[in-house]
Every structure is written in structure tokens, then in C-alpha cells.
Design a protein around this motif. Structure first.
Motif, PDB file in Angstrom:
ATOM      1  N   UNK A   1      -5.734  -6.608  53.866  1.00  0.00           N
ATOM      2  CA  UNK A   1      -5.857  -7.910  54.552  1.00  0.00           C
ATOM      3  C   UNK A   1      -5.042  -7.839  55.840  1.00  0.00           C
ATOM      4  N   UNK A   2      -5.647  -7.289  56.872  1.00  0.00           N
ATOM      5  CA  UNK A   2      -4.943  -7.073  58.132  1.00  0.00           C
ATOM      6  C   UNK A   2      -4.433  -8.374  58.737  1.00  0.00           C
ATOM      7  N   UNK A   3      -5.177  -9.454  58.514  1.00  0.00           N
ATOM      8  CA  UNK A   3      -4.787 -10.739  59.102  1.00  0.00           C
ATOM      9  C   UNK A   3      -3.484 -11.280  58.509  1.00  0.00           C
ATOM     10  N   UNK A   4      -3.063 -10.739  57.374  1.00  0.00           N
ATOM     11  CA  UNK A   4      -1.832 -11.196  56.735  1.00  0.00           C
ATOM     12  C   UNK A   4      -0.601 -10.414  57.202  1.00  0.00           C
ATOM     13  N   UNK A   5      -0.816  -9.419  58.046  1.00  0.00           N
ATOM     14  CA  UNK A   5       0.272  -8.572  58.509  1.00  0.00           C
ATOM     15  C   UNK A   5       0.823  -9.056  59.851  1.00  0.00           C
ATOM     16  N   UNK A   6       2.095  -8.777  60.054  1.00  0.00           N
ATOM     17  CA  UNK A   6       2.747  -9.048  61.329  1.00  0.00           C
ATOM     18  C   UNK A   6       2.534  -7.810  62.195  1.00  0.00           C
ATOM     19  N   UNK A   7       1.598  -7.896  63.148  1.00  0.00           N
ATOM     20  CA  UNK A   7       1.226  -6.727  63.938  1.00  0.00           C
ATOM     21  C   UNK A   7       2.366  -6.232  64.824  1.00  0.00           C
ATOM     22  N   UNK A   8       3.183  -7.141  65.296  1.00  0.00           N
ATOM     23  CA  UNK A   8       4.322  -6.731  66.122  1.00  0.00           C
ATOM     24  C   UNK A   8       5.275  -5.859  65.310  1.00  0.00           C
ATOM     25  N   UNK A   9       5.568  -6.296  64.085  1.00  0.00           N
ATOM     26  CA  UNK A   9       6.449  -5.524  63.208  1.00  0.00           C
ATOM     27  C   UNK A   9       5.800  -4.205  62.814  1.00  0.00           C
ATOM     28  N   UNK A  10       4.506  -4.248  62.523  1.00  0.00           N
ATOM     29  CA  UNK A  10       3.790  -3.037  62.112  1.00  0.00           C
ATOM     30  C   UNK A  10       3.865  -1.965  63.199  1.00  0.00           C
ATOM     31  N   UNK A  11       3.597  -2.363  64.442  1.00  0.00           N
ATOM     32  CA  UNK A  11       3.630  -1.404  65.549  1.00  0.00           C
ATOM     33  C   UNK A  11       5.054  -0.899  65.800  1.00  0.00           C
ATOM     34  N   UNK A  12       6.023  -1.783  65.666  1.00  0.00           N
ATOM     35  CA  UNK A  12       7.426  -1.405  65.865  1.00  0.00           C
ATOM     36  C   UNK A  12       7.859  -0.369  64.832  1.00  0.00           C
ATOM     37  N   UNK A  13       7.539  -0.627  63.559  1.00  0.00           N
ATOM     38  CA  UNK A  13       7.904   0.299  62.498  1.00  0.00           C
ATOM     39  C   UNK A  13       7.139   1.617  62.625  1.00  0.00           C
ATOM     40  N   UNK A  14       5.868   1.542  63.037  1.00  0.00           N
ATOM     41  CA  UNK A  14       5.020   2.733  63.112  1.00  0.00           C
ATOM     42  C   UNK A  14       5.559   3.754  64.110  1.00  0.00           C
ATOM     43  N   UNK A  15       6.282   3.295  65.117  1.00  0.00           N
ATOM     44  CA  UNK A  15       6.825   4.202  66.133  1.00  0.00           C
ATOM     45  C   UNK A  15       7.824   5.194  65.545  1.00  0.00           C
ATOM     46  N   UNK A  16       8.396   4.859  64.402  1.00  0.00           N
ATOM     47  CA  UNK A  16       9.413   5.708  63.789  1.00  0.00           C
ATOM     48  C   UNK A  16       8.782   6.758  62.877  1.00  0.00           C
TER      49      UNK A  16
END
Length: 203
Positions: free
Chosen positions: A175-190
């Protein structure tokens, strides 16, 4: 002998154990400290007897709980193996990100991966690099008052991709709409580049 409330105790009874143990989950070291006047062999024999007759529950070697106390399975997971936090399928289902219910409670740790089968259920711990051990929040079980850590949904998804080695997400009903995309992209960088690229292709 030890003194408790001005009474000499010459043996360990389940009532005395209930009175002295203040935590919902306890270990052998705690019991030995509370009944320091008794021999360690006596304490271990008595604990084993109580496990066999169901008076106490053994979660793993040296770790116990009383059967009459309700404890959240997440709190049990935290007590079983630390440091760890609930993540992967269990966290994602709990937070409504994926519909599939795992039959094993999944966590991540920074040490040796482990699996436990207990009277409280099955628990699996997957290893993650120390640099990726972040992105979780501390919660407290309202009944037992025991703490446990659980990943933010965005972190749980990244852990799932990374640990399960997903290279496509079509098999996951996220359920992508339930995710915080800003946080997801921030965490993904690591995470490694391939994880970041996979996530970016879906957001």
C-alpha cells in the motif's frame, strides 16, 4: 536461607517467585540473585520442574515467563534476542502496508541470525549491518509494561527488500499510499544502490 519480609526462606516456592519477580519475563540470573541463599543446582532443578508441569513457561534457555500473564508477542520478541527490532513482514502487516500475515514474527538484529520456536509462537531474527540498524520506534506493551522496538513502515519495507533480496516488488501487495515517501527516500539513500534504484522505480 535468605530473608524476605522478615521471613526465612529455606526453599523456593512458586508463590515466593511470583512475589519477588517484578518483571513479566525473567531469567535465571534474576532468580539466582533473588534466592541467593539457595544452591544454584537447587534453583535450576526447581525451575525445570515448574517448566515440565506448566507452572512457568520457558521461552528459551534461561528465559521464562508466568503463564497467567498476558504479554504482547512483540515484547516477547524483544526479550528473546537483543538488540533487535520488529521489521520485515511482521511490521509491514501490523502497520497495514502488506496484507499477508506471516506465521513467524520477524525481527532484525546486528548479530548472529536466530530462530526460536516457543509456546508463544515462532520468532525469526535476520542479520543486518550495524549501519542499517536504525529507523525504529520504542513502544511499550500496555499489559506487561515491557518495551519493544518496531521499525517505521518505510524502514521495514527497505529491510524486506534488502534482506530478502527482492529485485522486483510485483509479488508484494504494498500500500504505497500509506507510506511516507519523504522518509522512504531519505532512508533508501543509506542502503546499497540497487535497493535505492528499486524503490525509486516504484515511487
Amino acid at each position: 536461607q535468605i530473608i524476605y519480609k522478615n521471613v526465612y526462606l529455606i526453599q523456593m516456592t512458586i508463590k515466593e517467585l511470583h512475589n519477588l519477580v517484578v518483571t513479566s519475563i525473567f531469567n535465571t540470573t534474576q532468580v539466582k540473585s533473588l534466592f541467593s541463599g539457595l544452591s544454584q543446582s537447587h534453583i535450576l532443578i526447581q525451575l525445570n520442574r515448574w517448566v515440565k508441569n506448566g507452572t512457568i513457561i520457558r521461552l528459551r534457555r534461561g528465559l521464562y515467563m508466568f503463564p497467567d500473564i498476558n504479554i504482547n508477542e512483540y515484547a516477547v520478541a524483544s526479550a528473546l534476542y537483543n538488540p533487535s527490532y520488529i521489521s520485515l513482514e511482521s511490521a509491514l502487516n501490523h502497520q497495514g502496508i502488506i496484507p499477508d500475515i506471516p506465521n513467524t514474527l520477524t525481527s532484525v538484529c546486528t548479530t548472529t541470525p536466530r530462530n526460536f520456536t516457543t509456546p508463544m509462537g515462532k520468532f525469526a531474527y535476520s542479520r543486518i549491518k550495524t549501519s542499517l540498524f536504525f529507523g525504529y520506534t520504542l513502544e511499550t506493551d500496555t499489559q506487561s509494561k515491557l518495551p519493544y522496538s518496531i521499525a517505521y513502515p518505510e524502514k521495514a519495507l527497505l529491510d524486506l527488500i534488502y534482506i530478502r533480496n527482492y529485485h522486483k516488488l510485483t509479488d508484494l501487495r504494498v500500500s504505497w499510499e500509506s507510506l511516507d515517501m519523504t522518509r522512504l527516500k531519505k532512508y533508501a539513500k543509506i542502503y546499497p544502490r540497487w535497493v535505492r534504484q528499486l524503490v525509486e522505480s516504484y515511487v
